[in-house]
Design a protein around this motif. Structure first.
Motif, short mmCIF file in Angstrom:
data_model
loop_
_atom_site.label_atom_id
_atom_site.label_comp_id
_atom_site.label_asym_id
_atom_site.label_seq_id
_atom_site.Cartn_x
_atom_site.Cartn_y
_atom_site.Cartn_z
N HIS A 27 0.87 -1.17 0.00
CA HIS A 27 0.00 0.00 0.00
C HIS A 27 0.91 1.23 0.00
CE1 HIS A 27 -2.74 -2.86 2.52
NE2 HIS A 27 -2.58 -3.26 1.29
N VAL A 28 0.90 1.96 -1.10
CA VAL A 28 1.88 3.03 -1.28
C VAL A 28 1.19 4.39 -1.40
CG1 VAL A 28 3.84 3.85 -2.63
CG2 VAL A 28 3.37 1.39 -2.50
N ALA A 29 1.76 5.35 -0.66
CA ALA A 29 1.30 6.73 -0.78
C ALA A 29 2.52 7.63 -0.97
CB ALA A 29 0.53 7.16 0.47
N ILE A 30 2.37 8.62 -1.82
CA ILE A 30 3.43 9.62 -2.02
C ILE A 30 2.92 10.94 -1.46
CG2 ILE A 30 4.76 10.91 -3.74
CD1 ILE A 30 4.70 8.44 -5.49
N VAL A 31 3.75 11.55 -0.61
CA VAL A 31 3.34 12.81 0.02
C VAL A 31 4.30 13.92 -0.38
CG1 VAL A 31 2.35 11.58 1.98
CG2 VAL A 31 4.70 12.41 2.12
N ASP A 32 3.82 15.15 -0.27
CA ASP A 32 4.67 16.29 -0.61
C ASP A 32 5.35 16.83 0.64
OD1 ASP A 32 2.74 17.72 0.78
OD2 ASP A 32 1.83 18.60 -1.01
N GLN A 33 6.07 17.93 0.48
CA GLN A 33 6.85 18.50 1.58
C GLN A 33 5.97 18.88 2.76
OE1 GLN A 33 10.47 19.10 1.05
NE2 GLN A 33 10.34 18.96 3.28
N ALA A 34 4.71 19.21 2.49
CA ALA A 34 3.79 19.58 3.56
C ALA A 34 3.14 18.37 4.22
CB ALA A 34 2.69 20.50 3.00
N GLY A 35 3.44 17.17 3.70
CA GLY A 35 2.87 15.95 4.28
C GLY A 35 1.51 15.59 3.72
N LYS A 36 1.10 16.23 2.63
CA LYS A 36 -0.18 15.89 2.01
C LYS A 36 0.01 14.81 0.96
CE LYS A 36 -2.91 20.07 2.71
NZ LYS A 36 -3.76 21.11 2.05
N VAL A 38 -0.29 13.04 -2.41
CA VAL A 38 -0.48 13.49 -3.79
C VAL A 38 -0.79 12.31 -4.72
CG1 VAL A 38 0.96 15.52 -3.48
CG2 VAL A 38 2.00 13.40 -4.28
N LEU A 39 -0.51 11.09 -4.27
CA LEU A 39 -0.74 9.93 -5.13
C LEU A 39 -0.78 8.67 -4.27
CD1 LEU A 39 -0.99 9.04 -8.16
CD2 LEU A 39 1.48 8.61 -8.10
N VAL A 40 -1.72 7.76 -4.58
CA VAL A 40 -1.78 6.45 -3.93
C VAL A 40 -1.93 5.39 -5.02
CG1 VAL A 40 -2.79 7.32 -1.79
CG2 VAL A 40 -4.29 6.50 -3.62
N ASN A 41 -1.58 4.15 -4.70
CA ASN A 41 -1.69 3.10 -5.71
C ASN A 41 -2.94 2.25 -5.51
OD1 ASN A 41 -0.95 1.58 -3.46
ND2 ASN A 41 0.54 0.33 -4.58
N HIS A 42 -3.10 1.27 -6.39
CA HIS A 42 -4.30 0.43 -6.37
C HIS A 42 -4.43 -0.33 -5.05
CE1 HIS A 42 -7.42 -2.33 -7.72
NE2 HIS A 42 -6.66 -3.33 -7.29
N ALA A 43 -3.32 -0.87 -4.52
CA ALA A 43 -3.37 -1.63 -3.28
C ALA A 43 -3.87 -0.78 -2.12
CB ALA A 43 -1.99 -2.21 -2.96
N ARG A 45 -5.95 1.82 -2.38
CA ARG A 45 -7.39 2.02 -2.56
C ARG A 45 -8.18 0.75 -2.24
NH1 ARG A 45 -5.10 4.68 -7.06
NH2 ARG A 45 -5.52 2.88 -8.41
N ALA A 46 -7.66 -0.40 -2.67
CA ALA A 46 -8.35 -1.67 -2.42
C ALA A 46 -8.44 -1.97 -0.93
CB ALA A 46 -7.63 -2.80 -3.15
N CYS A 47 -7.36 -1.67 -0.19
CA CYS A 47 -7.37 -1.89 1.25
C CYS A 47 -8.41 -1.01 1.92
CB CYS A 47 -5.98 -1.61 1.83
SG CYS A 47 -5.87 -1.85 3.63
N GLY A 48 -8.50 0.23 1.48
CA GLY A 48 -9.50 1.14 2.04
C GLY A 48 -10.92 0.66 1.78
N GLU A 49 -11.16 0.14 0.59
CA GLU A 49 -12.48 -0.38 0.25
C GLU A 49 -12.84 -1.59 1.11
OE1 GLU A 49 -12.19 -1.09 -3.89
OE2 GLU A 49 -12.39 1.03 -4.47
N ARG A 50 -11.86 -2.50 1.29
CA ARG A 50 -12.11 -3.70 2.11
C ARG A 50 -12.37 -3.34 3.57
NH1 ARG A 50 -7.58 -5.71 -0.61
NH2 ARG A 50 -6.34 -5.45 1.30
N SER A 51 -11.73 -2.28 4.02
CA SER A 51 -11.86 -1.88 5.42
C SER A 51 -13.10 -1.02 5.68
CB SER A 51 -10.61 -1.11 5.87
OG SER A 51 -9.45 -1.90 5.70
N GLY A 52 -13.81 -0.66 4.61
CA GLY A 52 -15.00 0.17 4.77
C GLY A 52 -14.68 1.63 5.04
N ALA A 53 -13.50 2.08 4.58
CA ALA A 53 -13.11 3.47 4.80
C ALA A 53 -13.97 4.41 3.95
CB ALA A 53 -11.64 3.65 4.44
N ASN A 54 -13.98 5.69 4.34
CA ASN A 54 -14.75 6.65 3.55
C ASN A 54 -14.04 6.94 2.24
OD1 ASN A 54 -12.81 8.85 3.95
ND2 ASN A 54 -13.59 8.94 6.05
N SER A 55 -14.76 7.55 1.33
CA SER A 55 -14.23 7.76 -0.02
C SER A 55 -12.99 8.65 -0.03
CB SER A 55 -15.32 8.38 -0.91
OG SER A 55 -15.79 9.61 -0.36
N ALA A 56 -12.93 9.62 0.91
CA ALA A 56 -11.77 10.51 0.96
C ALA A 56 -10.50 9.73 1.31
CB ALA A 56 -12.01 11.61 1.99
#
Length: 199
Positions: A27-36, A38-43, A45-56
């Motif tokens: 499960h990969v996320a890329i963040v900017d200098q401010a810690g926000k 900017v990009l996530v991968n399919h794994a 998103r899929a983990c979030g869907e399986r866990s019932g996370a909100n769309s954000a």
């Protein structure tokens, strides 16, 4: 080699890199200098869907990673947030940490690896280490059971030693030991352990 076409630097365009990014099982996320984010991968998103996370959270982009971590409970997650803040400030170039992420239906463990990518970007890889941690826990429990059986002089001592040892491995707050009464055919509680610190 005949029949195979080599991939030179010119072929590593955005679409190919994006496909490779999305194929990662981590499960990969890329963040900017401010810690926000900017990009996530399919794994991710899929983990979030399986866990019932909100769309954000599933989409990830725009979320302040450190702020979200600070809102979560657990010392391990707070330590990760601190390490990420230090990495964003340039105090460290890399960090590795483990944390648990259990759901109602399963226990899961992850290792997060944070590294700088350059140009003010940082990658956070969450690697599923559940199988490894489960195997390690079983070994520790086996050793604890062996010690309890060896050091105890009666069932009551053994029960208390088992509960305390397994609590330490699994992180349980309390525990009980039950055994079968051969005369009545009923099970009875031989030992119940509830530390004073648990309210």
């Amino acid at each position: 080699m005949e029949g195979r076409e080599s991939i030179g630097p010119g072929r590593l365009d955005g679409s190919l890199l994006s496909a490779l990014f999305d194929r990662s099982p981590d499960h990969v996320a890329i963040v900017d200098q401010a810690g926000k984010i900017v990009l996530v991968n399919h794994a991710w998103r899929a983990c979030g869907e399986r866990s019932g996370a909100n769309s954000a959270l599933i989409g990830g982009v725009g979320i302040a990673y450190v702020r979200a971590a600070r809102r979560a409970s657990g010392k391990a997650v707070q330590a990760i947030a601190t390490d990420l803040e230090r990495m964003l400030r340039g105090e460290i170039g890399r960090f590795v940490a483990e944390y648990s992420c259990h759901s109602d239906s399963e226990q899961r463990y992850f290792e997060v690896v944070g590294e700088g990518l350059g140009d003010g970007l940082f990658v956070l890889r969450h690697v599923d280490i559940t199988r490894r941690r489960t195997a390690e826990d079983r070994l520790r429990i086996g050793a604890a059971v062996a010690d309890a059986l060896h050091d105890s002089e009666n069932v009551a001592e053994m029960a208390l030693a088992l509960i305390q040892s397994i609590r330490g491995v699994m992180g349980w707050e309390a525990g009980a030991f039950w055994e079968l009464d051969p005369e009545s055919g009923l099970i009875r509680c031989t030992c119940f352990y509830w530390p004073e610190s648990v309210s």
